[in-house]
Scaffold this motif. Sequence first.
Motif, mmCIF file in Angstrom:
data_model
loop_
_atom_site.group_PDB
_atom_site.id
_atom_site.type_symbol
_atom_site.label_atom_id
_atom_site.label_comp_id
_atom_site.label_asym_id
_atom_site.label_seq_id
_atom_site.Cartn_x
_atom_site.Cartn_y
_atom_site.Cartn_z
ATOM 1 N N ASP A 1 0.814 -1.220 0.000
ATOM 2 C CA ASP A 1 0.000 0.000 0.000
ATOM 3 C C ASP A 1 0.846 1.268 0.000
ATOM 4 O OD1 ASP A 1 0.945 0.143 2.609
ATOM 5 O OD2 ASP A 1 -0.986 -0.223 3.560
ATOM 6 N N GLY A 2 2.075 1.182 -0.507
ATOM 7 C CA GLY A 2 3.008 2.299 -0.426
ATOM 8 C C GLY A 2 2.641 3.520 -1.243
ATOM 9 N N LEU A 3 1.672 3.398 -2.181
ATOM 10 C CA LEU A 3 1.240 4.579 -2.928
ATOM 11 C C LEU A 3 0.284 5.446 -2.122
ATOM 12 C CD1 LEU A 3 0.653 3.043 -6.484
ATOM 13 C CD2 LEU A 3 2.675 4.243 -5.626
ATOM 14 N N LEU A 4 -0.455 4.833 -1.214
ATOM 15 C CA LEU A 4 -1.458 5.566 -0.438
ATOM 16 C C LEU A 4 -1.148 5.593 1.053
ATOM 17 C CD1 LEU A 4 -4.756 4.263 -2.126
ATOM 18 C CD2 LEU A 4 -3.473 6.353 -2.641
ATOM 19 N N ASN A 5 -0.051 4.984 1.455
ATOM 20 C CA ASN A 5 0.293 4.882 2.872
ATOM 21 C C ASN A 5 1.785 5.132 3.067
ATOM 22 O OD1 ASN A 5 0.217 4.041 5.703
ATOM 23 N ND2 ASN A 5 1.099 2.103 5.005
ATOM 24 N N MET B 1 -5.275 0.097 -0.353
ATOM 25 C CA MET B 1 -5.046 -0.715 -1.547
ATOM 26 C C MET B 1 -5.756 -0.168 -2.793
ATOM 27 S SD MET B 1 -2.966 -2.701 -0.200
ATOM 28 C CE MET B 1 -2.498 -3.225 1.454
ATOM 29 N N ILE B 2 -5.238 -0.545 -3.960
ATOM 30 C CA ILE B 2 -5.728 -0.099 -5.260
ATOM 31 C C ILE B 2 -6.024 -1.333 -6.098
ATOM 32 C CG2 ILE B 2 -5.138 1.181 -7.363
ATOM 33 C CD1 ILE B 2 -3.150 2.809 -5.595
ATOM 34 N N CYS B 3 -7.193 -1.362 -6.754
ATOM 35 C CA CYS B 3 -7.608 -2.548 -7.511
ATOM 36 C C CYS B 3 -8.017 -2.149 -8.930
ATOM 37 C CB CYS B 3 -8.757 -3.250 -6.790
ATOM 38 S SG CYS B 3 -9.315 -4.763 -7.601
ATOM 39 N N HIS B 4 -7.330 -2.687 -9.919
ATOM 40 C CA HIS B 4 -7.587 -2.343 -11.317
ATOM 41 C C HIS B 4 -7.585 -0.834 -11.517
ATOM 42 C CE1 HIS B 4 -8.160 -6.307 -13.114
ATOM 43 N NE2 HIS B 4 -8.739 -6.654 -11.977
ATOM 44 N N GLU B 5 -6.723 -0.167 -10.757
ATOM 45 C CA GLU B 5 -6.496 1.275 -10.822
ATOM 46 C C GLU B 5 -7.716 2.094 -10.388
ATOM 47 O OE1 GLU B 5 -3.056 2.101 -13.887
ATOM 48 O OE2 GLU B 5 -4.606 0.872 -14.860
ATOM 49 N N PHE B 6 -8.658 1.444 -9.715
ATOM 50 C CA PHE B 6 -9.662 2.103 -8.885
ATOM 51 C C PHE B 6 -9.247 1.885 -7.427
ATOM 52 C CE2 PHE B 6 -12.235 0.826 -12.638
ATOM 53 C CZ PHE B 6 -12.727 2.065 -13.007
ATOM 54 N N ALA C 1 -7.542 -6.871 -2.136
ATOM 55 C CA ALA C 1 -7.290 -6.684 -3.568
ATOM 56 C C ALA C 1 -6.509 -5.406 -3.829
ATOM 57 C CB ALA C 1 -8.610 -6.671 -4.328
ATOM 58 N N ASN C 2 -5.336 -5.565 -4.431
ATOM 59 C CA ASN C 2 -4.415 -4.463 -4.684
ATOM 60 C C ASN C 2 -3.667 -4.749 -5.983
ATOM 61 O OD1 ASN C 2 -3.041 -2.004 -3.695
ATOM 62 N ND2 ASN C 2 -1.241 -3.308 -3.560
ATOM 63 N N HIS C 3 -4.399 -5.146 -7.004
ATOM 64 C CA HIS C 3 -3.795 -5.700 -8.200
ATOM 65 C C HIS C 3 -4.524 -5.177 -9.439
ATOM 66 C CE1 HIS C 3 -7.457 -7.931 -7.915
ATOM 67 N NE2 HIS C 3 -7.226 -8.556 -9.059
ATOM 68 N N GLY C 4 -4.006 -5.511 -10.598
ATOM 69 C CA GLY C 4 -4.738 -5.346 -11.837
ATOM 70 C C GLY C 4 -4.556 -4.016 -12.543
ATOM 71 N N ARG C 5 -4.813 -4.065 -13.867
ATOM 72 C CA ARG C 5 -4.763 -2.878 -14.724
ATOM 73 C C ARG C 5 -6.177 -2.499 -15.163
ATOM 74 N NH1 ARG C 5 -1.201 -5.691 -18.939
ATOM 75 N NH2 ARG C 5 -1.776 -7.509 -17.671
ATOM 76 N N ARG C 6 -6.399 -1.196 -15.358
ATOM 77 C CA ARG C 6 -7.732 -0.703 -15.693
ATOM 78 C C ARG C 6 -8.251 -1.340 -16.986
ATOM 79 N NH1 ARG C 6 -10.374 4.293 -14.840
ATOM 80 N NH2 ARG C 6 -9.351 4.205 -12.818
#
Length: 366
Positions: free
Chosen positions: A131-135, A170-175, A201-206
Amino acid sequence: MRARDLGIDVGSHRTGPLNAITDVPGVRVGYSTIGGSTEADASSANTGVTMIVPHDDIWTEPVFAGTHRLNGSGEMTGLEWIREAGELTSPIGLTNTHSLGVVRDALVAEQVERRGPGQYWCLPVVAETYDGLLNDINGHHVTRQHVSEALRVASTDAPAEGNVGGGTGMICHEFKGGSGTSSRVIDTAAGRFTVGVFVQANHGRRQRLSIEGVPVGTKIDADAVPVPELPRGYERGSGSIVVIVATDAPFLPHQCERIAQRAALGVGRMGGTGEQYSGDLMLAFSTGNRGIPPYQWDEDPQVERATVDVSMVAPQLMTSFFDLVVESTEEAILNCMIAASTLTGPTGVTAHAIDHELLKAAMSLE
């Protein structure tokens, strides 16, 4: 808000009453959440701990379990004993990557506190996603107290979803992603069984996000809902997903492993590909065979309990259970995104929640 509140029914099988992992009798989920509440809250700490407790006596009575790795850029402690013996011997902790050791050590301390001093060992299962992008992930905000709190509040109620517990940042499919859950039930000649899934869930591309075959990620692109601004060199789709599958069906360890493997198909059906820098790890456990002896006995094993009677699901029913796991995994991932709230991290990176109206339009529900 969940998928079914928007009119999105994943698959064709019935859910449990709560549509959650806690539909499996005895399974409890607890959270301790740090930050993560609103878009305006650019707190340095947006993280937490999730605890999944298979049953009240898990500290002394193991359950059968199995694991699967879709991609290994991640960590889940305690797996070698599960692979070796097929036994899960602790609650399951979920947190961020750099707090995994703290949570693991806190679970050891919890066991000592509950069982008293002794020569027994503990190999807790703790998994992580990044979660290093948001934490402020290097700030080590998670402590033993957060683990104790998550265990204390663990409940059989429907778990909260989205920005809670280990899924907070966490970020999921860039949401915006996070914590999500779902369940399915099946009626057999031996009675009704439940399969429940919990994801962090912290995975995936949009562009790869697909829901029930609809290419939602291309319909709700970055022009409609912005994607997080990534630091240089950060590959899209990095991050990880942890899938925990619980069931009261009497599975043996090799059957748990097969069930864990099918959870990866649910990730794939939603568009996850096990990207290079994504730790996509699955664990399944069964509470259907109780009475497994403690992994360290007070009595002489040559005298007491030399054998254990167990049961197993007939091989002819496994395909039906595979279907339930795949559907539950898909819906748990979707639920985590629908429930999540937009969040901005300490460096200004923002993960936007999926827009419910745009999602319904993409699914042609309005």
